[in-house]
Design a protein around this motif. Structure first.
Motif, PDB file in Angstrom:
ATOM      1  N   VAL A 100       0.879  -1.175   0.000  1.00 22.15           N
ATOM      2  CA  VAL A 100       0.000   0.000   0.000  1.00 22.15           C
ATOM      3  C   VAL A 100       0.917   1.226   0.000  1.00 22.15           C
ATOM      4  O   VAL A 100       1.153   1.854   1.028  1.00 22.15           O
ATOM      5  CB  VAL A 100      -0.939  -0.019   1.221  1.00 22.15           C
ATOM      6  N   LEU A 101       1.450   1.554  -1.165  1.00 26.06           N
ATOM      7  CA  LEU A 101       2.463   2.600  -1.268  1.00 26.06           C
ATOM      8  C   LEU A 101       1.895   4.011  -1.281  1.00 26.06           C
ATOM      9  O   LEU A 101       2.626   4.972  -1.041  1.00 26.06           O
ATOM     10  CB  LEU A 101       3.313   2.376  -2.524  1.00 26.06           C
ATOM     11  N   ASP A 102       0.601   4.155  -1.539  1.00 28.56           N
ATOM     12  CA  ASP A 102       0.043   5.505  -1.594  1.00 28.56           C
ATOM     13  C   ASP A 102       0.074   6.208  -0.240  1.00 28.56           C
ATOM     14  O   ASP A 102      -0.036   7.420  -0.173  1.00 28.56           O
ATOM     15  CB  ASP A 102      -1.367   5.506  -2.179  1.00 28.56           C
ATOM     16  N   ILE A 103       0.303   5.485   0.832  1.00 30.73           N
ATOM     17  CA  ILE A 103       0.414   6.163   2.130  1.00 30.73           C
ATOM     18  C   ILE A 103       1.636   7.094   2.149  1.00 30.73           C
ATOM     19  O   ILE A 103       1.629   8.087   2.855  1.00 30.73           O
ATOM     20  CB  ILE A 103       0.477   5.181   3.311  1.00 30.73           C
ATOM     21  N   PHE A 104       2.657   6.768   1.379  1.00 32.72           N
ATOM     22  CA  PHE A 104       3.857   7.610   1.335  1.00 32.72           C
ATOM     23  C   PHE A 104       3.614   8.861   0.508  1.00 32.72           C
ATOM     24  O   PHE A 104       4.096   9.928   0.861  1.00 32.72           O
ATOM     25  CB  PHE A 104       5.043   6.827   0.780  1.00 32.72           C
ATOM     26  N   THR A 105       2.889   8.761  -0.585  1.00 29.79           N
ATOM     27  CA  THR A 105       2.623   9.945  -1.406  1.00 29.79           C
ATOM     28  C   THR A 105       1.587  10.843  -0.737  1.00 29.79           C
ATOM     29  O   THR A 105       1.652  12.047  -0.838  1.00 29.79           O
ATOM     30  CB  THR A 105       2.170   9.561  -2.825  1.00 29.79           C
ATOM     31  N   LYS A 106       0.660  10.253  -0.009  1.00 29.94           N
ATOM     32  CA  LYS A 106      -0.322  11.058   0.740  1.00 29.94           C
ATOM     33  C   LYS A 106       0.375  11.842   1.847  1.00 29.94           C
ATOM     34  O   LYS A 106       0.038  12.970   2.122  1.00 29.94           O
ATOM     35  CB  LYS A 106      -1.409  10.163   1.346  1.00 29.94           C
ATOM     36  N   LYS A 107       1.369  11.207   2.473  1.00 29.03           N
ATOM     37  CA  LYS A 107       2.119  11.833   3.568  1.00 29.03           C
ATOM     38  C   LYS A 107       2.873  13.067   3.060  1.00 29.03           C
ATOM     39  O   LYS A 107       2.993  14.057   3.756  1.00 29.03           O
ATOM     40  CB  LYS A 107       3.091  10.814   4.167  1.00 29.03           C
ATOM     41  N   ASP A 108       3.390  12.973   1.821  1.00 28.40           N
ATOM     42  CA  ASP A 108       4.175  14.072   1.255  1.00 28.40           C
ATOM     43  C   ASP A 108       3.310  15.189   0.700  1.00 28.40           C
ATOM     44  O   ASP A 108       3.799  16.283   0.451  1.00 28.40           O
ATOM     45  CB  ASP A 108       5.078  13.556   0.121  1.00 28.40           C
ATOM     46  N   SER A 109       2.029  14.918   0.459  1.00 28.90           N
ATOM     47  CA  SER A 109       1.143  15.935  -0.140  1.00 28.90           C
ATOM     48  C   SER A 109       0.737  16.999   0.839  1.00 28.90           C
ATOM     49  O   SER A 109       0.729  16.864   1.998  1.00 28.90           O
ATOM     50  CB  SER A 109      -0.123  15.265  -0.681  1.00 28.90           C
TER      51      SER A 109
END
Length: 109
Positions: A100-109
């Motif tokens: 579930v890699l989108d947790i990292f891009t959500k964190k950076d947004s």
């Protein structure tokens, strides 16, 4: 210096995961994390964490390839670049599983 984290994933048997955990503890001088009985972060299956230093990497991978049984093992470095560590720098023993890699891009947004 901490090199990486290992997560044996538990698709079928909690008992076999506990047995592997106990064997890891007896075989290596490394830090054992909590046993998570739910998905945690980018890890979509139950797991526990094993933290280790660079000098343990080769012996640990060698040992796990022979002893993981039916469990999936996910190993990644711990550089502070979470997305890259999980996506680009990981090693799988057994079957790979989508993270579930989108947790990292959500964190950076």
């Amino acid at each position: 210096m901490q090199c990486g984290r290992l997560r044996p994933w538990i698709p079928a048997s909690r008992d076999s995961a506990w047995a592997l955990r106990e064997r890891i503890e007896k075989s290596f001088d490394i830090e054992m994390g909590r046993f998570h009985e739910k998905p945690v972060g980018p890890h979509p299956m139950f797991s526990y964490q094993v933290a280790f230093k660079n000098d343990k990497l080769a012996p640990l991978i060698s040992w796990l390839t022979l002893n993981h049984g039916d469990l999936t093992v996910f190993i990644h470095p711990n550089t502070g670049q979470d997305l890259e560590d999980h996506r680009d720098r990981a090693v799988w023993i057994g079957k790979s599983v989508p993270l579930v890699l989108d947790i990292f891009t959500k964190k950076d947004s």
